[in-house]
Scaffold this motif. Structure first.
Motif, PDB file in Angstrom:
ATOM      1  N   CYS A   9       0.809  -1.221   0.000  1.00 17.27           N
ATOM      2  CA  CYS A   9       0.000   0.000   0.000  1.00 17.27           C
ATOM      3  C   CYS A   9       0.842   1.271   0.000  1.00 17.27           C
ATOM      4  O   CYS A   9       0.478   2.269   0.605  1.00 17.27           O
ATOM      5  N   ALA A  10       1.957   1.301  -0.665  1.00 20.62           N
ATOM      6  CA  ALA A  10       2.826   2.474  -0.729  1.00 20.62           C
ATOM      7  C   ALA A  10       2.314   3.455  -1.783  1.00 20.62           C
ATOM      8  O   ALA A  10       1.459   3.140  -2.586  1.00 20.62           O
ATOM      9  N   THR A  11       2.870   4.689  -1.786  1.00 21.29           N
ATOM     10  CA  THR A  11       2.490   5.699  -2.756  1.00 21.29           C
ATOM     11  C   THR A  11       2.786   5.217  -4.172  1.00 21.29           C
ATOM     12  O   THR A  11       1.911   5.192  -5.019  1.00 21.29           O
ATOM     13  N   SER A  12       4.022   4.875  -4.452  1.00 17.87           N
ATOM     14  CA  SER A  12       4.360   4.151  -5.668  1.00 17.87           C
ATOM     15  C   SER A  12       4.229   2.691  -5.293  1.00 17.87           C
ATOM     16  O   SER A  12       4.687   2.265  -4.241  1.00 17.87           O
ATOM     17  N   ILE A  13       3.593   1.919  -6.133  1.00 15.89           N
ATOM     18  CA  ILE A  13       3.224   0.571  -5.737  1.00 15.89           C
ATOM     19  C   ILE A  13       4.227  -0.460  -6.251  1.00 15.89           C
ATOM     20  O   ILE A  13       4.315  -0.684  -7.456  1.00 15.89           O
ATOM     21  N   PRO A  14       5.001  -1.077  -5.343  1.00 19.02           N
ATOM     22  CA  PRO A  14       5.894  -2.149  -5.777  1.00 19.02           C
ATOM     23  C   PRO A  14       5.098  -3.447  -5.908  1.00 19.02           C
ATOM     24  O   PRO A  14       4.298  -3.786  -5.026  1.00 19.02           O
ATOM     25  N   ILE A  15       5.272  -4.155  -7.010  1.00 14.62           N
ATOM     26  CA  ILE A  15       4.599  -5.423  -7.213  1.00 14.62           C
ATOM     27  C   ILE A  15       5.615  -6.468  -7.652  1.00 14.62           C
ATOM     28  O   ILE A  15       6.691  -6.136  -8.143  1.00 14.62           O
ATOM     29  N   SER A  16       5.270  -7.720  -7.459  1.00 20.30           N
ATOM     30  CA  SER A  16       6.065  -8.836  -7.965  1.00 20.30           C
ATOM     31  C   SER A  16       5.194  -9.633  -8.913  1.00 20.30           C
ATOM     32  O   SER A  16       4.051  -9.956  -8.592  1.00 20.30           O
ATOM     33  N   LEU A  17       5.741  -9.920 -10.068  1.00 21.58           N
ATOM     34  CA  LEU A  17       5.062 -10.745 -11.055  1.00 21.58           C
ATOM     35  C   LEU A  17       5.840 -12.038 -11.163  1.00 21.58           C
ATOM     36  O   LEU A  17       7.063 -12.013 -11.290  1.00 21.58           O
ATOM     37  N   LEU A  18       5.149 -13.159 -11.123  1.00 20.05           N
ATOM     38  CA  LEU A  18       5.817 -14.449 -11.132  1.00 20.05           C
ATOM     39  C   LEU A  18       5.201 -15.349 -12.186  1.00 20.05           C
ATOM     40  O   LEU A  18       3.986 -15.520 -12.241  1.00 20.05           O
ATOM     41  N   CYS A  19       6.043 -15.905 -13.016  1.00 23.04           N
ATOM     42  CA  CYS A  19       5.639 -16.920 -13.982  1.00 23.04           C
ATOM     43  C   CYS A  19       6.571 -18.110 -13.778  1.00 23.04           C
ATOM     44  O   CYS A  19       7.786 -17.971 -13.917  1.00 23.04           O
ATOM     45  N   ASN A  20       6.020 -19.252 -13.432  1.00 21.04           N
ATOM     46  CA  ASN A  20       6.837 -20.426 -13.140  1.00 21.04           C
ATOM     47  C   ASN A  20       7.560 -20.973 -14.364  1.00 21.04           C
ATOM     48  O   ASN A  20       8.541 -21.684 -14.227  1.00 21.04           O
ATOM     49  N   GLU A  21       7.069 -20.679 -15.539  1.00 17.99           N
ATOM     50  CA  GLU A  21       7.709 -21.141 -16.765  1.00 17.99           C
ATOM     51  C   GLU A  21       8.744 -20.104 -17.203  1.00 17.99           C
ATOM     52  O   GLU A  21       8.400 -19.033 -17.671  1.00 17.99           O
ATOM     53  N   GLN A  22      10.021 -20.420 -17.014  1.00 20.02           N
ATOM     54  CA  GLN A  22      11.112 -19.465 -17.196  1.00 20.02           C
ATOM     55  C   GLN A  22      11.295 -18.972 -18.631  1.00 20.02           C
ATOM     56  O   GLN A  22      11.905 -17.942 -18.857  1.00 20.02           O
ATOM     57  N   ASN A  39      10.265  -7.858 -10.251  1.00 18.11           N
ATOM     58  CA  ASN A  39       9.819  -6.795  -9.345  1.00 18.11           C
ATOM     59  C   ASN A  39       9.622  -5.545 -10.182  1.00 18.11           C
ATOM     60  O   ASN A  39      10.481  -5.179 -10.975  1.00 18.11           O
ATOM     61  N   TYR A  40       8.479  -4.891 -10.003  1.00 16.12           N
ATOM     62  CA  TYR A  40       8.112  -3.741 -10.829  1.00 16.12           C
ATOM     63  C   TYR A  40       7.496  -2.676  -9.928  1.00 16.12           C
ATOM     64  O   TYR A  40       6.745  -2.993  -9.008  1.00 16.12           O
ATOM     65  N   ILE A  41       7.810  -1.417 -10.185  1.00 15.62           N
ATOM     66  CA  ILE A  41       7.230  -0.294  -9.444  1.00 15.62           C
ATOM     67  C   ILE A  41       6.175   0.361 -10.318  1.00 15.62           C
ATOM     68  O   ILE A  41       6.483   0.882 -11.389  1.00 15.62           O
ATOM     69  N   VAL A  42       4.932   0.326  -9.849  1.00 12.47           N
ATOM     70  CA  VAL A  42       3.846   1.004 -10.562  1.00 12.47           C
ATOM     71  C   VAL A  42       3.926   2.476 -10.202  1.00 12.47           C
ATOM     72  O   VAL A  42       3.866   2.836  -9.025  1.00 12.47           O
ATOM     73  N   PRO A  43       4.109   3.343 -11.201  1.00 18.69           N
ATOM     74  CA  PRO A  43       4.253   4.776 -10.910  1.00 18.69           C
ATOM     75  C   PRO A  43       3.031   5.365 -10.198  1.00 18.69           C
ATOM     76  O   PRO A  43       1.896   4.944 -10.424  1.00 18.69           O
ATOM     77  N   LYS A  44       3.292   6.338  -9.335  1.00 18.37           N
ATOM     78  CA  LYS A  44       2.230   7.045  -8.616  1.00 18.37           C
ATOM     79  C   LYS A  44       1.230   7.609  -9.626  1.00 18.37           C
ATOM     80  O   LYS A  44       1.614   8.138 -10.671  1.00 18.37           O
ATOM     81  N   GLY A  45      -0.042   7.470  -9.318  1.00 16.79           N
ATOM     82  CA  GLY A  45      -1.085   8.007 -10.180  1.00 16.79           C
ATOM     83  C   GLY A  45      -1.562   7.051 -11.264  1.00 16.79           C
ATOM     84  O   GLY A  45      -2.480   7.373 -12.014  1.00 16.79           O
ATOM     85  N   THR A  46      -0.962   5.867 -11.348  1.00 16.34           N
ATOM     86  CA  THR A  46      -1.380   4.894 -12.351  1.00 16.34           C
ATOM     87  C   THR A  46      -2.664   4.211 -11.879  1.00 16.34           C
ATOM     88  O   THR A  46      -2.727   3.701 -10.763  1.00 16.34           O
ATOM     89  N   ASP A  47      -3.700   4.227 -12.731  1.00 16.87           N
ATOM     90  CA  ASP A  47      -4.974   3.608 -12.377  1.00 16.87           C
ATOM     91  C   ASP A  47      -5.013   2.116 -12.689  1.00 16.87           C
ATOM     92  O   ASP A  47      -5.709   1.362 -12.032  1.00 16.87           O
ATOM     93  N   TYR A  48      -4.289   1.700 -13.733  1.00 16.30           N
ATOM     94  CA  TYR A  48      -4.259   0.286 -14.085  1.00 16.30           C
ATOM     95  C   TYR A  48      -3.016  -0.019 -14.910  1.00 16.30           C
ATOM     96  O   TYR A  48      -2.397   0.888 -15.466  1.00 16.30           O
ATOM     97  N   ILE A  49      -2.654  -1.304 -14.936  1.00 15.02           N
ATOM     98  CA  ILE A  49      -1.588  -1.763 -15.820  1.00 15.02           C
ATOM     99  C   ILE A  49      -2.078  -2.996 -16.571  1.00 15.02           C
ATOM    100  O   ILE A  49      -2.962  -3.719 -16.093  1.00 15.02           O
ATOM    101  N   LYS A  50      -1.520  -3.219 -17.740  1.00 15.84           N
ATOM    102  CA  LYS A  50      -1.798  -4.424 -18.515  1.00 15.84           C
ATOM    103  C   LYS A  50      -0.563  -5.311 -18.419  1.00 15.84           C
ATOM    104  O   LYS A  50       0.535  -4.897 -18.772  1.00 15.84           O
ATOM    105  N   VAL A  51      -0.746  -6.522 -17.928  1.00 15.43           N
ATOM    106  CA  VAL A  51       0.332  -7.500 -17.824  1.00 15.43           C
ATOM    107  C   VAL A  51       0.067  -8.574 -18.868  1.00 15.43           C
ATOM    108  O   VAL A  51      -1.051  -9.079 -18.980  1.00 15.43           O
ATOM    109  N   SER A  52       1.093  -8.887 -19.652  1.00 15.13           N
ATOM    110  CA  SER A  52       0.946  -9.957 -20.633  1.00 15.13           C
ATOM    111  C   SER A  52       2.155 -10.875 -20.591  1.00 15.13           C
ATOM    112  O   SER A  52       3.241 -10.478 -20.179  1.00 15.13           O
ATOM    113  N   CYS A  53       1.922 -12.104 -20.999  1.00 15.07           N
ATOM    114  CA  CYS A  53       2.978 -13.104 -21.085  1.00 15.07           C
ATOM    115  C   CYS A  53       3.084 -13.549 -22.535  1.00 15.07           C
ATOM    116  O   CYS A  53       2.068 -13.760 -23.199  1.00 15.07           O
ATOM    117  N   ARG A  54       4.317 -13.679 -23.000  1.00 14.45           N
ATOM    118  CA  ARG A  54       4.539 -14.056 -24.394  1.00 14.45           C
ATOM    119  C   ARG A  54       5.517 -15.220 -24.472  1.00 14.45           C
ATOM    120  O   ARG A  54       6.488 -15.284 -23.719  1.00 14.45           O
TER     121      ARG A  54
END
Length: 76
Positions: A9-22, A39-54
């Motif tokens: 719950c920080a101002t800039s939001i640190p998140i961890s994204l994990l995919c078991n398939e390397q 590990n990714y920092i969501v910038p302050k003021g961001t309402d949403y992010i799109k995460v995709s796996c390729r």
């Protein structure tokens, strides 16, 4: 494939994204951020992010995460 999003719950939001398939690439808002656990920092003021796996350049999964609610508990 298992993906997990951990959020604090920080101002800039640190998140961890994990995919078991390397070999699967992880993207946030169309930008490559890594493989495995990222590990990714969501910038302050961001309402949403799109995460995709390729895999080999082909999108195999995508989801949008909203940060408007401030109550987070995602596991996919």
């Amino acid at each position: 494939m298992v993906s997990t999003l951990l959020i604090s719950c920080a101002t800039s939001i640190p998140i961890s994204l994990l995919c078991n398939e390397q070999h699967v690439e992880i993207y946030v808002d169309e930008e490559y951020v890594g493989r495995g656990q990222v590990n990714y920092i969501v910038p302050k003021g961001t309402d949403y992010i799109k995460v995709s796996c390729r895999e080999n350049g082909v999108e195999i999964y995508n989801i949008e995460f909203s940060f408007e609610n401030k109550e987070f508990d995602y596991e996919i």
